[in-house]
Design an enzyme around this catalytic site. Structure first.
Site, mmCIF file in Angstrom:
data_model
loop_
_atom_site.group_PDB
_atom_site.id
_atom_site.type_symbol
_atom_site.label_atom_id
_atom_site.label_comp_id
_atom_site.label_asym_id
_atom_site.label_seq_id
_atom_site.Cartn_x
_atom_site.Cartn_y
_atom_site.Cartn_z
ATOM 1 N N LYS A 129 0.661 -1.177 0.073
ATOM 2 C CA LYS A 129 -0.008 -0.047 0.133
ATOM 3 C C LYS A 129 0.901 1.377 -0.016
ATOM 4 O O LYS A 129 0.442 2.258 -0.749
ATOM 5 C CB LYS A 129 -0.923 -0.112 1.230
ATOM 6 N N LYS A 209 -2.643 -11.702 -9.459
ATOM 7 C CA LYS A 209 -3.732 -11.895 -8.545
ATOM 8 C C LYS A 209 -5.092 -11.132 -8.723
ATOM 9 O O LYS A 209 -4.766 -10.034 -9.067
ATOM 10 C CB LYS A 209 -3.542 -11.679 -6.970
ATOM 11 N N LYS A 212 -9.321 -5.643 -7.934
ATOM 12 C CA LYS A 212 -9.872 -4.483 -8.205
ATOM 13 C C LYS A 212 -9.125 -3.313 -8.442
ATOM 14 O O LYS A 212 -9.120 -2.698 -9.679
ATOM 15 C CB LYS A 212 -11.009 -3.781 -7.415
HETATM 16 P P1 AMP Z 1 -11.109 -8.014 -0.556
HETATM 17 O O1 AMP Z 1 -11.888 -7.748 -1.619
HETATM 18 O O2 AMP Z 1 -9.722 -7.895 -0.859
HETATM 19 O O3 AMP Z 1 -11.579 -7.801 0.908
HETATM 20 O O4 AMP Z 1 -10.911 -9.618 -0.672
HETATM 21 C C1 AMP Z 1 -12.318 -10.433 -0.059
HETATM 22 C C2 AMP Z 1 -11.742 -11.572 0.194
HETATM 23 O O5 AMP Z 1 -11.615 -12.387 -1.201
HETATM 24 C C3 AMP Z 1 -10.452 -12.099 0.904
HETATM 25 O O6 AMP Z 1 -10.745 -13.209 1.696
HETATM 26 C C4 AMP Z 1 -9.537 -12.360 -0.079
HETATM 27 O O7 AMP Z 1 -8.507 -12.994 0.267
HETATM 28 C C5 AMP Z 1 -10.260 -12.852 -1.183
HETATM 29 N N1 AMP Z 1 -9.874 -12.629 -2.357
HETATM 30 C C6 AMP Z 1 -9.651 -11.456 -3.186
HETATM 31 N N2 AMP Z 1 -9.064 -11.491 -4.445
HETATM 32 C C7 AMP Z 1 -8.681 -13.045 -4.574
HETATM 33 C C8 AMP Z 1 -8.155 -13.758 -5.433
HETATM 34 N N3 AMP Z 1 -7.495 -13.038 -6.660
HETATM 35 N N4 AMP Z 1 -8.031 -15.023 -5.349
HETATM 36 C C9 AMP Z 1 -8.564 -15.657 -4.136
HETATM 37 N N5 AMP Z 1 -9.243 -14.960 -3.132
HETATM 38 C C10 AMP Z 1 -9.218 -13.644 -3.299
#
Ligand code: AMP
Ligand code: TRP
Length: 340
Positions: A129, A209, A212
């Site tokens: 970040k 990965k 967004k």
């Molecule tokens: P976030 O949108 O970063 O709050 O992620 C929400 C959940 O989705 C968290 O548990 C992340 O670890 C999972 N997550 C986000 N992006 C990925 C990805 N590309 N592959 C697997 N899990 C993901």
């Protein structure tokens, strides 16, 4: 789609429900992408039937990067509707918004006093970040994992369904509760991550990965045309130049994602390997399947967004239901730390 893998060993029945608690948090990022669902949300849904399950939209965490009040409000609601559309059932789990239970921030402060600065400074996401928003290295970014530990610990949760990218945060959560328990006596259990069989979903670029902030997502609840466009933009096997070149399904993200959308993925992979099928055919099929698979959820999402008062009611009821549990933990913590 294969059933989500709820590791470590999932137990079922009333005894397990009573004994352990699942908790996870998700940022109100507006859109839900394929990585969120395959990596985490599928397991949120599965764990509802195995444990008492609590899911939180982490708006306090979002404030470390998002500073638009209207957008935060809108994305929080959209995330709640997405989660319900994808299978969270307010009768079988508790869904709420982090800032509606402000005890989380109090516990985060108390945890901050047992957390060495070096632990948070070395967190990989903090370093990322700092690099990605150099003009906004706010203190919240540093405290982020301490608040995450508090989110989990306040409900004494033991199982945390998340993607692989959260492993470092979970490790830190364990270290923080261990430090607290060491100083003030056994209070909190150590939480364990629960992964699906797709703990890291790659984005449409095929290397990073899905995320967004990178802009390499497939928005599963978005309009079918958008999903098709995103899938058709996917990078496949970069060594397969001509249609007649044999493909390498083991490195092709499109082939890998087919695993989750049909039982015939070995056949699909074979088609690529032998150049019987082209990348464009394989992508078109994947787009069709993703669109079809998420069609019912897309419909539920639209229904919910047409009735925002219903979403707000679910979230309000969730936060109310958790109040006694949060209060009990805080009373125990106050007692142990010598407060009040
Ligand atoms: P976030 O949108 O970063 O709050 O992620 C929400 C959940 O989705 C968290 O548990 C992340 O670890 C999972 N997550 C986000 N992006 C990925 C990805 N590309 N592959 C697997 N899990 C993901
Ligand atoms: N850091 C998590 C993410 O970006 C969100 C989160 C906040 C979380 N608190 C949590 C995840 C507690 C699991 C448990 O996805």
């Amino acid at each position: 789609m294969p059933t989500p893998v709820a590791t470590p060993s999932a137990r079922s029945g009333a005894a397990a429900r009573a004994a352990e608690r699942a908790f996870s948090g998700i940022q109100p990022s507006g859109i839900v992408h394929l990585g969120n669902d395959l990596g985490a949300i599928r397991n949120y849904v599965a764990l509802q039937d195995q444990f008492e399950a609590i899911y939180c939209i982490v708006d306090y965490h979002a404030l470390t990067s998002l500073h638009d009040p209207d957008l935060l409000r809108r994305w929080t609601r959209e995330m709640a509707a997405s989660l319900v559309a994808l299978g969270l059932d307010p009768e079988r789990c508790t869904l709420f918004v982090q800032s509606h239970r402000p005890e989380h921030t109090e516990l985060a402060w108390l945890f901050a006093t047992v957390t060495p600065v070096s632990w948070v400074e070395r967190t990989p996401t903090y370093k990322e970040k700092k690099a990605s928003q150099p003009e906004d290295v706010n203190h919240g970014l540093l405290t982020y994992p301490i608040l995450q530990a508090a989110d989990i610990a306040i409900y004494k949760a033991t199982r945390v369904p998340v993607g692989r990218d959260q492993d470092a945060h979970l490790e830190l959560s364990r270290e923080i509760v261990r430090a607290f328990n060491h100083r003030y006596g056994e209070t909190f259990p150590e939480p364990q991550a629960v992964h699906t069989d797709a703990p890291t979903v790659l984005g449409t670029d095929g290397v990073r990965k899905m995320s967004k902030s990178i802009g390499n997502t497939i928005e599963i609840l978005g309009p079918p045309d958008l999903i098709r466009k995103q899938v058709m933009s996917m990078v496949t096997d970069t060594l397969r130049i001509k249609r007649t070149d044999p493909g390498r399904p083991e490195v092709c993200n499109v082939c890998q994602l087919h695993r989750f959308f049909g039982d015939d993925y070995l056949e699909i992979q074979d088609g690529e390997r032998t150049a019987r099928t082209g990348c464009v055919d394989t992508k078109r099929l994947l787009a069709d399947r993703i669109i079809r698979h998420y069609a019912p959820a897309r419909e539920r999402y639209a229904d919910l967004m047409a009735h925002p008062e219903e979403i707000d009611g679910i979230l309000e009821a969730g936060a109310d239901r958790l109040k006694p549990m949060a209060a009990a933990t805080m009373a125990e913590v106050h007692e142990k730390m010598g407060l009040r």
